[in-house]
Design a protein around this motif. Structure first.
Motif, PDB file in Angstrom:
ATOM      1  N   VAL A 118       0.836  -1.201   0.000  1.00 21.02           N
ATOM      2  CA  VAL A 118       0.000   0.000   0.000  1.00 21.02           C
ATOM      3  C   VAL A 118       0.870   1.251   0.000  1.00 21.02           C
ATOM      4  O   VAL A 118       0.551   2.239  -0.677  1.00 21.02           O
ATOM      5  CB  VAL A 118      -1.025  -0.011   1.160  1.00 21.02           C
ATOM      6  N   ALA A 119       1.987   1.238   0.709  1.00 16.02           N
ATOM      7  CA  ALA A 119       2.874   2.404   0.723  1.00 16.02           C
ATOM      8  C   ALA A 119       3.493   2.635  -0.648  1.00 16.02           C
ATOM      9  O   ALA A 119       3.503   3.760  -1.154  1.00 16.02           O
ATOM     10  CB  ALA A 119       3.963   2.229   1.774  1.00 16.02           C
ATOM     11  N   LEU A 120       4.011   1.572  -1.263  1.00 14.52           N
ATOM     12  CA  LEU A 120       4.668   1.723  -2.563  1.00 14.52           C
ATOM     13  C   LEU A 120       3.710   2.265  -3.618  1.00 14.52           C
ATOM     14  O   LEU A 120       4.055   3.182  -4.370  1.00 14.52           O
ATOM     15  CB  LEU A 120       5.237   0.383  -3.026  1.00 14.52           C
ATOM     16  N   PHE A 121       2.521   1.694  -3.701  1.00 14.40           N
ATOM     17  CA  PHE A 121       1.623   2.034  -4.799  1.00 14.40           C
ATOM     18  C   PHE A 121       0.680   3.192  -4.506  1.00 14.40           C
ATOM     19  O   PHE A 121       0.267   3.894  -5.423  1.00 14.40           O
ATOM     20  CB  PHE A 121       0.835   0.793  -5.227  1.00 14.40           C
ATOM     21  N   THR A 122       0.329   3.404  -3.254  1.00 23.88           N
ATOM     22  CA  THR A 122      -0.628   4.457  -2.925  1.00 23.88           C
ATOM     23  C   THR A 122       0.065   5.753  -2.518  1.00 23.88           C
ATOM     24  O   THR A 122      -0.435   6.834  -2.784  1.00 23.88           O
ATOM     25  CB  THR A 122      -1.558   3.986  -1.787  1.00 23.88           C
ATOM     26  N   GLU A 123       1.223   5.638  -1.899  1.00 25.78           N
ATOM     27  CA  GLU A 123       1.865   6.818  -1.307  1.00 25.78           C
ATOM     28  C   GLU A 123       3.146   7.267  -2.018  1.00 25.78           C
ATOM     29  O   GLU A 123       3.483   8.447  -1.971  1.00 25.78           O
ATOM     30  CB  GLU A 123       2.206   6.537   0.166  1.00 25.78           C
ATOM     31  N   LEU A 124       3.889   6.356  -2.660  1.00 20.33           N
ATOM     32  CA  LEU A 124       5.250   6.681  -3.106  1.00 20.33           C
ATOM     33  C   LEU A 124       5.473   6.690  -4.621  1.00 20.33           C
ATOM     34  O   LEU A 124       6.605   6.809  -5.060  1.00 20.33           O
ATOM     35  CB  LEU A 124       6.245   5.704  -2.453  1.00 20.33           C
ATOM     36  N   ASN A 125       4.435   6.564  -5.402  1.00 24.55           N
ATOM     37  CA  ASN A 125       4.555   6.625  -6.867  1.00 24.55           C
ATOM     38  C   ASN A 125       5.341   5.475  -7.474  1.00 24.55           C
ATOM     39  O   ASN A 125       5.857   5.594  -8.587  1.00 24.55           O
ATOM     40  CB  ASN A 125       5.195   7.937  -7.330  1.00 24.55           C
ATOM     41  N   CYS A 126       5.447   4.367  -6.794  1.00 22.66           N
ATOM     42  CA  CYS A 126       6.124   3.207  -7.367  1.00 22.66           C
ATOM     43  C   CYS A 126       5.267   2.654  -8.505  1.00 22.66           C
ATOM     44  O   CYS A 126       4.037   2.606  -8.393  1.00 22.66           O
ATOM     45  CB  CYS A 126       6.321   2.145  -6.293  1.00 22.66           C
ATOM     46  N   THR A 127       5.891   2.260  -9.604  1.00 22.21           N
ATOM     47  CA  THR A 127       5.133   1.740 -10.749  1.00 22.21           C
ATOM     48  C   THR A 127       5.049   0.216 -10.740  1.00 22.21           C
ATOM     49  O   THR A 127       4.099  -0.356 -11.265  1.00 22.21           O
ATOM     50  CB  THR A 127       5.755   2.198 -12.072  1.00 22.21           C
ATOM     51  N   SER A 128       6.063  -0.448 -10.159  1.00 25.18           N
ATOM     52  CA  SER A 128       6.056  -1.913 -10.089  1.00 25.18           C
ATOM     53  C   SER A 128       7.159  -2.364  -9.152  1.00 25.18           C
ATOM     54  O   SER A 128       8.033  -1.589  -8.771  1.00 25.18           O
ATOM     55  CB  SER A 128       6.280  -2.532 -11.479  1.00 25.18           C
ATOM     56  N   TYR A 129       7.091  -3.644  -8.773  1.00 29.35           N
ATOM     57  CA  TYR A 129       8.223  -4.255  -8.083  1.00 29.35           C
ATOM     58  C   TYR A 129       8.258  -5.736  -8.410  1.00 29.35           C
ATOM     59  O   TYR A 129       7.276  -6.328  -8.859  1.00 29.35           O
ATOM     60  CB  TYR A 129       8.197  -4.019  -6.564  1.00 29.35           C
ATOM     61  N   THR A 130       9.425  -6.319  -8.205  1.00 27.77           N
ATOM     62  CA  THR A 130       9.606  -7.753  -8.374  1.00 27.77           C
ATOM     63  C   THR A 130      10.032  -8.354  -7.043  1.00 27.77           C
ATOM     64  O   THR A 130      10.563  -7.662  -6.172  1.00 27.77           O
ATOM     65  CB  THR A 130      10.661  -8.084  -9.452  1.00 27.77           C
ATOM     66  N   ASN A 131       9.794  -9.650  -6.924  1.00 25.08           N
ATOM     67  CA  ASN A 131      10.127 -10.352  -5.691  1.00 25.08           C
ATOM     68  C   ASN A 131      10.339 -11.822  -6.026  1.00 25.08           C
ATOM     69  O   ASN A 131       9.817 -12.325  -7.022  1.00 25.08           O
ATOM     70  CB  ASN A 131       8.987 -10.199  -4.678  1.00 25.08           C
ATOM     71  N   LYS A 132      11.104 -12.499  -5.190  1.00 25.32           N
ATOM     72  CA  LYS A 132      11.293 -13.948  -5.290  1.00 25.32           C
ATOM     73  C   LYS A 132      10.695 -14.551  -4.030  1.00 25.32           C
ATOM     74  O   LYS A 132      11.147 -14.256  -2.924  1.00 25.32           O
ATOM     75  CB  LYS A 132      12.783 -14.296  -5.390  1.00 25.32           C
ATOM     76  N   LEU A 133       9.661 -15.357  -4.191  1.00 25.71           N
ATOM     77  CA  LEU A 133       8.940 -15.918  -3.050  1.00 25.71           C
ATOM     78  C   LEU A 133       9.338 -17.363  -2.827  1.00 25.71           C
ATOM     79  O   LEU A 133       9.339 -18.176  -3.752  1.00 25.71           O
ATOM     80  CB  LEU A 133       7.431 -15.827  -3.292  1.00 25.71           C
ATOM     81  N   ASP A 134       9.651 -17.679  -1.584  1.00 31.04           N
ATOM     82  CA  ASP A 134      10.004 -19.040  -1.198  1.00 31.04           C
ATOM     83  C   ASP A 134       8.724 -19.765  -0.802  1.00 31.04           C
ATOM     84  O   ASP A 134       8.066 -19.389   0.168  1.00 31.04           O
ATOM     85  CB  ASP A 134      10.981 -18.993  -0.025  1.00 31.04           C
ATOM     86  N   PRO A 135       8.339 -20.807  -1.541  1.00 38.63           N
ATOM     87  CA  PRO A 135       7.064 -21.478  -1.256  1.00 38.63           C
ATOM     88  C   PRO A 135       7.015 -22.158   0.107  1.00 38.63           C
ATOM     89  O   PRO A 135       5.931 -22.486   0.587  1.00 38.63           O
ATOM     90  CB  PRO A 135       6.925 -22.493  -2.400  1.00 38.63           C
TER      91      PRO A 135
END
Length: 197
Positions: A118-135
């Motif tokens: 919510v901070a990245l997309f609603t407050e900080l103008n971030c357009t995208s991010y990537t992540n590596k998730l460990d199942p």
């Protein structure tokens, strides 16, 4: 003095300080490729602390730096874990996401992840991010996650899920699922670097 970034019902995120490094080391205790001593962990994390001098929020097109947040419990201010993001031109990459072993699986880092989103997309103008998730720790993708592939972990024999999240996908999901977003108080918008405090 540490600056709070965002606060939810059960956890809050604040900027990392040198006194957090022992806990950060403890969060990485079972990362097999990360068998560092506390002193080596300090050397690895020092650039993240130095980057605090250059942060600008909200993010700009020419932004290039790292942000590291400590996750703490609201109830007693105790350390839960940490997250580190690499920001490049309003795009993020989550580089570290680790919790103390005794606190994993309790939903605290899940809430922290939702607060970061919510901070990245609603407050900080971030357009995208990537992540590596460990199942082993994150079994299901969120509805706004896009699976882009898999890769073998460098620290285990598990296959990681490579995920991308865009602002458009997040906004579409958030509009239809507002009750799934934790209530929050964002205080990280107007950032003052440590040397100017």
């Amino acid at each position: 003095m540490s600056v709070e970034f965002i606060r939810g019902p059960n956890v809050y995120l604040r900027e990392m300080t040198p006194s957090d490094l022992t806990n950060i080391h403890a969060s990485l205790v079972d990362w097999s490729w990360f068998p560092y001593s506390v002193d080596e962990t300090k050397n690895v994390m020092r650039p993240h602390l130095q980057n605090l001098r250059y942060l600008e929020r909200p993010y700009k097109d020419n932004a290039r730096y790292w942000e590291s947040f400590v996750v703490c419990k609201v109830s007693d201010n105790s350390f839960v874990g940490f997250r580190t993001l690499k920001i490049d031109n309003k795009e993020g990459q989550i580089v570290f996401n680790a919790a103390l072993p005794a606190l994993r699986g309790q939903g605290l880092m899940n809430e922290a992840a939702k607060l970061i989103d919510v901070a990245l997309f609603t407050e900080l103008n971030c357009t995208s991010y990537t992540n590596k998730l460990d199942p082993q720790y994150i079994t299901n993708l969120r509805a706004y996650h896009t699976l882009e592939g898999t890769e073998l972990s460098q620290r285990s024999n598990r296959t990681l899920k490579l995920v991308k999240v865009t602002k458009d996908d997040y906004d579409t999901w958030a509009a239809a699922n507002s009750s799934s977003i934790p209530s929050y108080n964002f205080s990280g918008g107007s950032y003052t670097p440590p040397q100017d405090r």
